[in-house]
Enzyme design. Structure first.
Site, PDB file in Angstrom:
ATOM      1  N   LYS A   1      61.027 -20.336 -23.631  1.00  0.00           N
ATOM      2  CA  LYS A   1      59.820 -20.768 -23.261  1.00  0.00           C
ATOM      3  C   LYS A   1      60.139 -20.836 -21.911  1.00  0.00           C
ATOM      4  O   LYS A   1      59.178 -20.135 -20.818  1.00  0.00           O
ATOM      5  CB  LYS A   1      59.260 -22.030 -23.701  1.00  0.00           C
TER       6      LYS A   1
ATOM      7  N   LYS B   1      62.108 -25.404 -12.076  1.00  0.00           N
ATOM      8  CA  LYS B   1      62.577 -25.616 -13.215  1.00  0.00           C
ATOM      9  C   LYS B   1      62.829 -24.553 -13.990  1.00  0.00           C
ATOM     10  O   LYS B   1      64.069 -24.365 -14.622  1.00  0.00           O
ATOM     11  CB  LYS B   1      62.145 -26.961 -13.948  1.00  0.00           C
TER      12      LYS B   1
END
Length: 298
Positions: A241, A172
């Site tokens: 992030k 991801k």
């Protein structure tokens, strides 16, 4: 073991809300919890299910626990709060875009209880969460994934089994790295073209009919940048992030990644320039600031 019939869903934000709703629609008994006061009660009132006021009690009553939270630190805190309710045979699925090493550490702690942890982050955004068409990147024990696959199928149409625990989260993060790179280079191309005299909307059309096409040219430039809406539903803070996680994976794997580092640095610079809470498509504003021109203006 039979397929799960009940789930505790922790984290019903932009993505978690429609995902939990999909589970309810599939006939799964769902208890929901969220850190934002009143949100779980709103979900129950608008969609259904029950509110999980006591996390440990709700975990004990559920077949599966699903977390969909901003960071691995939030996941660790949630798991600590519900740990007393977990028992042998439970499965915890972290669907957050977390850090593989942090997820593996949580799993090691749960293993002594006989609890299996899986990671299954998603891609597709809010619109595909609503329709149940998410792409899910799953990592962890194959037998546990077999057991929970009916739940995952309620939320996504594509389930990729990536490998061991944490591999879904690594995938991801790397997916979002590719997405960020495509976005940044595309915006720069629009700025260059506009200054040369080419309409950026026309440029987007040409890119989408040519080899320069990518997800950003197709689904972001006209919709969120040229429109000046900057409201795709995925935050710049979360993008930074995820890029940081991708670089952590690169460092742990011993891979030099200079372009990846640049993408992260530019995204972090946009974060500092624009402040917290911005949509990730507002990253275009940094490129505009560096170029000294705004897209759509001569």
């Amino acid at each position: 073991m039979s397929a799960p019939q009940s789930a505790l869903f922790v984290g019903i934000g932009n993505m978690g809300w429609p995902m939990a709703a999909r589970l309810l629609g599939a006939g799964i008994a769902v208890a929901v919890n969220d850190a934002v006061p009143g949100r779980a009660a709103d979900f129950v009132r608008q969609v259904g299910g029950v509110e999980a006021v006591d996390l440990a009690a709700a975990a004990a009553a559920a077949d599966v626990v699903i977390t969909m939270l901003p960071t691995s630190r939030h996941v660790a805190d949630a798991v600590a709060a519900l740990r007393a309710g977990l028992k042998q045979g439970h499965v915890v699925i972290d669907m957050s875009s977390g850090a593989p090493a942090a997820t593996q550490a949580i799993a090691t702690d749960l293993d002594v209880l006989g609890v299996t942890m899986l990671d299954a982050p998603v891609s597709g955004g809010v619109s595909r969460a609503v329709t149940g068409e998410l792409a899910i990147m799953a990592g962890g024990d194959a037998a546990a994934l077999d057991r929970v696959e009916p739940l995952l199928r309620a939320m996504g149409t594509t389930i990729h089994r990536i490998g061991g625990l944490g591999s879904g989260q690594a995938m991801k993060a790397l997916n979002n790295l590719v997405s960020a790179g495509g976005f940044l280079i595309g915006i720069e191309a629009l700025l260059i073209g506009q200054q040369f005299g080419i309409d950026p909307g026309l440029m987007t059309d040409v890119l989408n009919a040519s080899t320069g096409m990518n997800n950003s040219t197709q689904k972001k430039f006209k919709q969120f940048v040229l429109s000046r809406k900057f409201n795709s539903g995925f935050g710049l803070d979360l993008m930074v992030k995820d890029l940081s996680i991708a670089l952590e994976v690169a460092r742990a794997s011993g891979v030099a990644a200079p372009f990846s580092n640049l993408c992260r640095e530019l995204s972090a610079s946009a974060q500092a320039l624009l402040g917290p809470g911005q949509d990730h498509t507002a990253l275009a504003r940094l490129s505009e600031a560096l170029a000294g021109v705004e897209l759509g203006q001569e």
